[in-house]
Design a protein around this motif. Sequence first.
Motif, PDB file in Angstrom:
ATOM      1  N   ARG A  27       0.845  -1.207   0.000  1.00 40.04           N
ATOM      2  CA  ARG A  27       0.000   0.000   0.000  1.00 40.04           C
ATOM      3  C   ARG A  27       0.875   1.248   0.000  1.00 40.04           C
ATOM      4  NH1 ARG A  27      -5.599   0.995   2.337  1.00 40.04           N
ATOM      5  NH2 ARG A  27      -5.773   3.261   2.382  1.00 40.04           N
ATOM      6  N   ILE A  30       1.919   1.991  -3.510  1.00 43.30           N
ATOM      7  CA  ILE A  30       0.783   2.470  -4.297  1.00 43.30           C
ATOM      8  C   ILE A  30       0.493   3.936  -3.963  1.00 43.30           C
ATOM      9  CG2 ILE A  30      -1.706   2.231  -4.691  1.00 43.30           C
ATOM     10  CD1 ILE A  30      -1.342  -0.794  -4.336  1.00 43.30           C
ATOM     11  N   ALA A  53      -7.254   2.350  -6.475  1.00 48.32           N
ATOM     12  CA  ALA A  53      -6.317   1.237  -6.347  1.00 48.32           C
ATOM     13  C   ALA A  53      -7.117  -0.021  -6.029  1.00 48.32           C
ATOM     14  CB  ALA A  53      -5.305   1.523  -5.243  1.00 48.32           C
ATOM     15  N   THR A  55      -6.836  -3.823  -4.991  1.00 49.89           N
ATOM     16  CA  THR A  55      -5.928  -4.817  -4.414  1.00 49.89           C
ATOM     17  C   THR A  55      -6.659  -6.058  -3.916  1.00 49.89           C
ATOM     18  OG1 THR A  55      -6.049  -3.708  -2.257  1.00 49.89           O
ATOM     19  CG2 THR A  55      -4.257  -3.051  -3.728  1.00 49.89           C
ATOM     20  N   ALA A 102      -2.092  -6.193  -8.594  1.00 52.48           N
ATOM     21  CA  ALA A 102      -2.884  -5.004  -8.288  1.00 52.48           C
ATOM     22  C   ALA A 102      -3.258  -4.303  -9.584  1.00 52.48           C
ATOM     23  CB  ALA A 102      -2.106  -4.050  -7.379  1.00 52.48           C
ATOM     24  N   ILE A 104      -4.663  -0.188 -11.003  1.00 51.85           N
ATOM     25  CA  ILE A 104      -5.092   1.182 -10.710  1.00 51.85           C
ATOM     26  C   ILE A 104      -5.997   1.629 -11.848  1.00 51.85           C
ATOM     27  CG2 ILE A 104      -4.420   3.581 -10.396  1.00 51.85           C
ATOM     28  CD1 ILE A 104      -1.833   2.647  -9.139  1.00 51.85           C
ATOM     29  N   ALA A 143       6.011   4.443 -10.815  1.00 52.06           N
ATOM     30  CA  ALA A 143       6.003   2.993 -10.652  1.00 52.06           C
ATOM     31  C   ALA A 143       7.326   2.392 -11.122  1.00 52.06           C
ATOM     32  CB  ALA A 143       4.836   2.391 -11.433  1.00 52.06           C
ATOM     33  N   LEU A 181      -0.563  -3.486 -12.151  1.00 53.40           N
ATOM     34  CA  LEU A 181       0.577  -2.982 -11.396  1.00 53.40           C
ATOM     35  C   LEU A 181       1.232  -4.150 -10.675  1.00 53.40           C
ATOM     36  CD1 LEU A 181       2.077  -0.371 -10.374  1.00 53.40           C
ATOM     37  CD2 LEU A 181       0.548  -0.478  -8.379  1.00 53.40           C
TER      38      LEU A 181
END
Length: 208
Positions: A27, A30, A53, A55, A102, A104, A143, A181
């Motif tokens: 987290r 992110i 986000a 997850t 993950a 986004i 990222a 991600l």
Amino acid sequence: MAEDIGLMEAIHSQRQITRYRNDPVSREDIEKIIDAAIRAPSGGNTQPWHFIAITDPELIEKIGGLYRDIWLGAQGAEPRPDEPPAYRQARQLAHKMPEVPAMILVCVDHTKGSAPYTPGQPIERGRYASSIWLAIQNLFLAARALGLGTRITTVHIRGEEQIKEWLGIPEHVETVCLTPLGYPRGSFGPTQRQPAEEVSSFNRYGSR
């Protein structure tokens, strides 16, 4: 483990990632990436973005499954003999999208834009593209600096109504880009691009 590399190295080695390891994305990372995204300029400084986000593995599986079905429905279940390499990679991602660590989902809130929003009326898609894509590039570079891969995808828009329902997204919010991600299987760049001198001029088109 986050790399936190320099900006120019991130720019020169950034590429679209198709294959991701199963390692979870923290987290903290992110939130760092989203914080970098919101530093982008925007038209009139309206900052019309919103980032979701994703997850939760169950949500990833549902959204990824929808993405896969839409992509394969449009491009066919089996690759064509002459399918370009970029499409082969996109096909591979479509199959694996339900398993990425993950996601986004980058959105635009039309109540924050320069034009008045009228409830109940269709939103004008793409109206704030000049603002949101700058934020997306910030997100992607941040990222990369942390050793995480991303990829531009917009296939989800064909299933936007369902995704909005799953994520509780209101009518005045437009979804723009869904990026997986995660840590890549394999390496980042170097990327293959045309040399800058072949696509640039000084003072007059075609003049170096």
